[in-house]
Every structure is written in structure tokens, then in C-alpha cells.
Design a protein around this motif. Sequence first.
Motif, PDB file in Angstrom:
ATOM      1  N   GLY A 234      -4.173  -5.586 -17.695  1.00 35.86           N
ATOM      2  CA  GLY A 234      -3.260  -4.967 -18.650  1.00 35.86           C
ATOM      3  C   GLY A 234      -2.849  -3.548 -18.322  1.00 35.86           C
ATOM      4  O   GLY A 234      -2.608  -2.741 -19.222  1.00 35.86           O
ATOM      5  N   LYS A 236      -0.493  -0.571 -17.242  1.00 33.68           N
ATOM      6  CA  LYS A 236       0.932  -0.327 -17.422  1.00 33.68           C
ATOM      7  C   LYS A 236       1.639  -0.216 -16.073  1.00 33.68           C
ATOM      8  O   LYS A 236       1.214   0.527 -15.195  1.00 33.68           O
ATOM      9  CB  LYS A 236       1.140   0.955 -18.222  1.00 33.68           C
ATOM     10  CG  LYS A 236       2.582   1.186 -18.648  1.00 33.68           C
ATOM     11  CD  LYS A 236       2.693   2.412 -19.527  1.00 33.68           C
ATOM     12  CE  LYS A 236       4.136   2.618 -19.972  1.00 33.68           C
ATOM     13  NZ  LYS A 236       4.278   3.824 -20.819  1.00 33.68           N
ATOM     14  N   THR A 253      -2.516 -11.729 -17.718  1.00 37.20           N
ATOM     15  CA  THR A 253      -3.471 -10.697 -18.109  1.00 37.20           C
ATOM     16  C   THR A 253      -4.873 -11.292 -18.167  1.00 37.20           C
ATOM     17  O   THR A 253      -5.047 -12.472 -18.485  1.00 37.20           O
ATOM     18  CB  THR A 253      -3.092 -10.084 -19.469  1.00 37.20           C
ATOM     19  OG1 THR A 253      -3.812  -8.865 -19.654  1.00 37.20           O
ATOM     20  CG2 THR A 253      -3.399 -11.009 -20.613  1.00 37.20           C
ATOM     21  N   SER A 262      -9.926  -5.326 -27.300  1.00 31.80           N
ATOM     22  CA  SER A 262      -9.789  -5.591 -28.738  1.00 31.80           C
ATOM     23  C   SER A 262     -11.032  -5.162 -29.498  1.00 31.80           C
ATOM     24  O   SER A 262     -10.946  -4.554 -30.579  1.00 31.80           O
ATOM     25  CB  SER A 262      -9.528  -7.086 -28.975  1.00 31.80           C
ATOM     26  OG  SER A 262      -8.335  -7.501 -28.349  1.00 31.80           O
ATOM     27  N   GLN A 311      -1.631  -5.417 -32.291  1.00 31.97           N
ATOM     28  CA  GLN A 311      -0.659  -4.661 -31.489  1.00 31.97           C
ATOM     29  C   GLN A 311      -0.951  -4.793 -29.997  1.00 31.97           C
ATOM     30  O   GLN A 311      -0.030  -4.963 -29.181  1.00 31.97           O
ATOM     31  CB  GLN A 311      -0.682  -3.189 -31.911  1.00 31.97           C
ATOM     32  CG  GLN A 311      -0.195  -2.940 -33.330  1.00 31.97           C
ATOM     33  CD  GLN A 311      -0.480  -1.521 -33.799  1.00 31.97           C
ATOM     34  OE1 GLN A 311      -0.778  -0.633 -33.000  1.00 31.97           O
ATOM     35  NE2 GLN A 311      -0.396  -1.312 -35.112  1.00 31.97           N
ATOM     36  N   SER A 312      -2.249  -4.710 -29.611  1.00 28.84           N
ATOM     37  CA  SER A 312      -2.595  -4.817 -28.182  1.00 28.84           C
ATOM     38  C   SER A 312      -2.279  -6.209 -27.649  1.00 28.84           C
ATOM     39  O   SER A 312      -1.810  -6.357 -26.519  1.00 28.84           O
ATOM     40  CB  SER A 312      -4.066  -4.463 -27.964  1.00 28.84           C
ATOM     41  OG  SER A 312      -4.920  -5.423 -28.560  1.00 28.84           O
ATOM     42  N   TRP A 313      -2.525  -7.266 -28.443  1.00 27.96           N
ATOM     43  CA  TRP A 313      -2.207  -8.624 -27.999  1.00 27.96           C
ATOM     44  C   TRP A 313      -0.701  -8.835 -27.882  1.00 27.96           C
ATOM     45  O   TRP A 313      -0.241  -9.487 -26.947  1.00 27.96           O
ATOM     46  CB  TRP A 313      -2.824  -9.651 -28.957  1.00 27.96           C
ATOM     47  CG  TRP A 313      -4.274  -9.922 -28.658  1.00 27.96           C
ATOM     48  CD1 TRP A 313      -5.334  -9.134 -28.969  1.00 27.96           C
ATOM     49  CD2 TRP A 313      -4.803 -11.065 -27.988  1.00 27.96           C
ATOM     50  NE1 TRP A 313      -6.503  -9.701 -28.536  1.00 27.96           N
ATOM     51  CE2 TRP A 313      -6.221 -10.899 -27.939  1.00 27.96           C
ATOM     52  CE3 TRP A 313      -4.249 -12.216 -27.443  1.00 27.96           C
ATOM     53  CZ2 TRP A 313      -7.064 -11.832 -27.336  1.00 27.96           C
ATOM     54  CZ3 TRP A 313      -5.093 -13.157 -26.854  1.00 27.96           C
ATOM     55  CH2 TRP A 313      -6.473 -12.964 -26.805  1.00 27.96           C
ATOM     56  N   ARG A 314       0.064  -8.282 -28.814  1.00 25.53           N
ATOM     57  CA  ARG A 314       1.525  -8.452 -28.755  1.00 25.53           C
ATOM     58  C   ARG A 314       2.106  -7.726 -27.543  1.00 25.53           C
ATOM     59  O   ARG A 314       3.048  -8.217 -26.911  1.00 25.53           O
ATOM     60  CB  ARG A 314       2.171  -7.957 -30.048  1.00 25.53           C
ATOM     61  CG  ARG A 314       1.809  -8.823 -31.266  1.00 25.53           C
ATOM     62  CD  ARG A 314       2.881  -8.727 -32.344  1.00 25.53           C
ATOM     63  NE  ARG A 314       2.455  -9.442 -33.550  1.00 25.53           N
ATOM     64  CZ  ARG A 314       2.505 -10.761 -33.715  1.00 25.53           C
ATOM     65  NH1 ARG A 314       2.938 -11.524 -32.719  1.00 25.53           N
ATOM     66  NH2 ARG A 314       2.107 -11.317 -34.846  1.00 25.53           N
ATOM     67  N   ARG A 315       1.558  -6.552 -27.224  1.00 24.80           N
ATOM     68  CA  ARG A 315       2.045  -5.832 -26.041  1.00 24.80           C
ATOM     69  C   ARG A 315       1.778  -6.629 -24.764  1.00 24.80           C
ATOM     70  O   ARG A 315       2.579  -6.626 -23.833  1.00 24.80           O
ATOM     71  CB  ARG A 315       1.362  -4.454 -25.935  1.00 24.80           C
ATOM     72  CG  ARG A 315       1.935  -3.392 -26.861  1.00 24.80           C
ATOM     73  CD  ARG A 315       1.457  -2.001 -26.467  1.00 24.80           C
ATOM     74  NE  ARG A 315       0.002  -1.873 -26.504  1.00 24.80           N
ATOM     75  CZ  ARG A 315      -0.680  -1.493 -27.567  1.00 24.80           C
ATOM     76  NH1 ARG A 315      -0.047  -1.203 -28.709  1.00 24.80           N
ATOM     77  NH2 ARG A 315      -2.008  -1.400 -27.520  1.00 24.80           N
ATOM     78  N   ALA A 316       0.649  -7.316 -24.734  1.00 31.05           N
ATOM     79  CA  ALA A 316       0.269  -8.066 -23.531  1.00 31.05           C
ATOM     80  C   ALA A 316       0.788  -9.507 -23.543  1.00 31.05           C
ATOM     81  O   ALA A 316       0.607 -10.218 -22.551  1.00 31.05           O
ATOM     82  CB  ALA A 316      -1.262  -8.086 -23.401  1.00 31.05           C
ATOM     83  N   TRP A 317       1.424  -9.935 -24.634  1.00 37.05           N
ATOM     84  CA  TRP A 317       1.748 -11.348 -24.807  1.00 37.05           C
ATOM     85  C   TRP A 317       2.542 -11.966 -23.650  1.00 37.05           C
ATOM     86  O   TRP A 317       2.239 -13.109 -23.243  1.00 37.05           O
ATOM     87  CB  TRP A 317       2.473 -11.563 -26.130  1.00 37.05           C
ATOM     88  CG  TRP A 317       2.467 -13.005 -26.552  1.00 37.05           C
ATOM     89  CD1 TRP A 317       3.524 -13.857 -26.609  1.00 37.05           C
ATOM     90  CD2 TRP A 317       1.325 -13.767 -26.963  1.00 37.05           C
ATOM     91  NE1 TRP A 317       3.134 -15.092 -27.039  1.00 37.05           N
ATOM     92  CE2 TRP A 317       1.779 -15.068 -27.260  1.00 37.05           C
ATOM     93  CE3 TRP A 317      -0.021 -13.471 -27.117  1.00 37.05           C
ATOM     94  CZ2 TRP A 317       0.928 -16.074 -27.684  1.00 37.05           C
ATOM     95  CZ3 TRP A 317      -0.875 -14.480 -27.545  1.00 37.05           C
ATOM     96  CH2 TRP A 317      -0.402 -15.756 -27.815  1.00 37.05           C
ATOM     97  N   GLU A 319       2.241 -11.533 -20.620  1.00 34.92           N
ATOM     98  CA  GLU A 319       1.299 -11.856 -19.537  1.00 34.92           C
ATOM     99  C   GLU A 319       0.161 -12.757 -20.018  1.00 34.92           C
ATOM    100  O   GLU A 319      -0.683 -13.167 -19.222  1.00 34.92           O
ATOM    101  CB  GLU A 319       0.708 -10.569 -18.927  1.00 34.92           C
ATOM    102  CG  GLU A 319       1.637  -9.818 -17.995  1.00 34.92           C
ATOM    103  CD  GLU A 319       2.723  -9.074 -18.757  1.00 34.92           C
ATOM    104  OE1 GLU A 319       2.385  -8.360 -19.724  1.00 34.92           O
ATOM    105  OE2 GLU A 319       3.913  -9.223 -18.399  1.00 34.92           O
TER     106      GLU A 319
END
Length: 402
Positions: A234, A236, A253, A262, A311-317, A319
Motif C-alpha cells: 500500500g 503511495k 495490495t 487497520s 477509509q484505509s480500505w477504500r483508498r486501497a480498494w 488494489e
Amino acid sequence: MSRRKPPVIADSLLDQLLDGADAKSAFDADGLLDQLKKALAERALNAEMDHHLVNGEPGNSRNGYGRKTVTTGTGKIELEIPRDLAGSFDPALIAKYQRRFPGFDDKIISMYARGMSVREIAGHVRELYGVDVSPDLISTVTDAVLEELAAWQARPLEAVYPLIFFDALRVKIRDEGTVRNKAVHIALGVRADGTKEVLGLWLEQNEGAKFWLRVMNELRNRGVEDVLLAVVDGLKGFPEAIVAVFPDALVQTCIVHLLRHSLDFVSYKDRKPVAAALKEIYKALDADAGAAALAAFEAGDWGRKYPAIVQSWRRAWPEVIPFYGFADDVRRIVYTTNSIEALNAKLRRAVRARGHFPNDDAATKLLFLVLNRAEKEWTMPPREWSMAKAKFAGERFTRAMA
């Protein structure tokens, strides 16, 4: 009942050597073993001289002996080194400027690879062998590894890797008088037959798109033509750099790292139930079911209490989605493997033992030695990989892994 193997050295010769000697004292400094080392070394050196004179320049001959004290695995011995008139004899067993017997440097490097500090190694050698070695000597011996590291880092690689894991760990390194956190990135490739190899390690203080692009271009320049699936932590800008150099690669990811990230938001007493709730997301049948499970988590008690997780899961979704395209056997490998976790544990254990490093080279040579030792110990279980290999999705995977 197994029969005793015949001894390498005849019993009659051993009896002759031990005749009248105290067997215990044979292992002491200057005891029988050291005397045998001295005798065998001098015999080998004289044989080398004979070979040198027969095959060397005409007119050259022996010119007496010189004395040299060398450090061995049990202490120090004094050797008589044959000399020649031309001064061209440079023995292979003990080179002109060598002061340590073959194998002694390997002991120092082995201790260094186990995470012992320079001072700890010096104390250990003094305690075991009664030999004083300076920190400078130990640094010189271990610095020789840097040449091996440079060759290893530049070696040619396979053309296609079905799977590459990219991972990172933090190390503390002194830089201009200040101890700073730097990231060491490691690429672990899985070949088509399921065997694994560490492709390289890269140390960088400031991670960013330029750094990731440089790593990917280095892999391509070393012969990698295609990466089928890249599992990343994950970071950037990393997925974009991978696709820029390997446009057909799928970027996934790392689910384990996403879970750990998380749980960083969660109080200790809530970690177990939150982890169980998150399991519903990555165990879902497909991407749509996974998205629905994420939405249900968001609407539930844990999602409302810890909104940063969603929020962290949605940003990585983007991948995370490729994960759902694989069968369970493949998911288990992409999710995590025991060997990779064991590798990371060995690296972190060595880093923790050091505390911090005086410079970048000290950190990279230790990690290289740990990786080198670990790589000899593991392979992906053939059955696990063969089952997963048969279920990798898509014609491109099947063709590349055939």
C-alpha cells in the motif's frame, strides 16, 4: 542394524598420533590439532612451491623460509612460509598479506549475519579462541561482503515472474550525527516452478514515485520482461510505478499489511473482534460481495467506532479487487506465506539486535547476509504451488507458468 563407516583416517595412524599423548590436551591451544594444522599447512605450502618452480620462470629456485603467525579457528599458529629467489611465489593457501587461516573469516561473517555487533564478535572470539581481534579487523572482514552484495544486486534475473512480493522494514541509521529511520525494500520473486529468490534490496530515506520507478527500471534492466502479479504494501505511488514499467502487471495490495494497518487504529481489547469482522471482507466470494461486506462493516458498530479503517480500505480498494479473481489456493499464497513471514521475522530480529547502524553500508551488508542465509533454507512447498498454479486466472498466467 547399520554398519560403522570406515574412518577417513586409518585407526592405526590415529593410534600412532595419540601414542603417549593426553587426548584432552589434543584440543588445547598448541595441542595435537594445532600441530597437525601447522604440519599440514607447511606441507601444502611446500607442495605449492614445488609446483610454482616446475611451472614458473627458468632459473628460479627456493630461497629459505619466512615466518608468519596466522589466526585459526582455535588460536594462533606460526608457519614457515617457503620463499623463492624471484620473489614471485604467492601461495594460494595463505596469500602474502593474509594473516587469517581459511575459514576464520567465515566464522566472523557467520556471527555478524546472526546479528552480533562488532564488539560482541570481538568478545566472542576472545572467549572461544583466546585471540584478540580489533573492531577494525572485523569491519574489514565484513566489508568484503559489500563486493559480493554489489554483484548479487546486479545479477541477471528471470524473464518472467508469476508473482513478486514487495515488502519493507524500517532501520535506524546514523546520518550526519543524527539517527534517522530509513526504509529497506525487499523484492521476493516466485518463479514458475514455485521456487523463490530475493531479487534485491533497496535502501531509501525518502520514498516516492521516482524511487519506485528507479527500482522497477533496475529490475527490467536486469532481464525481467514481465511481472504477472505484484503484491505490495500500500505504498503511495508504487502501483503506478509498477504499471509504468510492466504495463500488463496486476497489482495486488498485501492483505496482511492492510489488516495490520487497520488494527493500528484499534484499542487492544477490540482487536480480536475487529479482525474477525474484517475477515468477512477479504473472505468474500467476489469483489461485489467484498464491497458489500465493507459497506456492512462501515454501517456496523466497529465501522462507526473506527471510521479510519474503512477509509484505509477504500483508498486501497483498486488494489484489493484483483484478490477476488483468484481461487482459494491462489488467495492463500497471495494473502501471505509462512516463508515470507519467517524471512521478515529473521530480518527484524537482526535489526532489533543492532539497535541502530553507523551507516547505510553496515545495514545493507547485515540484511544481505541474513537474506543469503534464509534463501538457502526455504522453498515454496511444491504441492501448494502446483495447486495454485493450476488455478491462476487468465490465459496469460497459464501460458507464462506452463
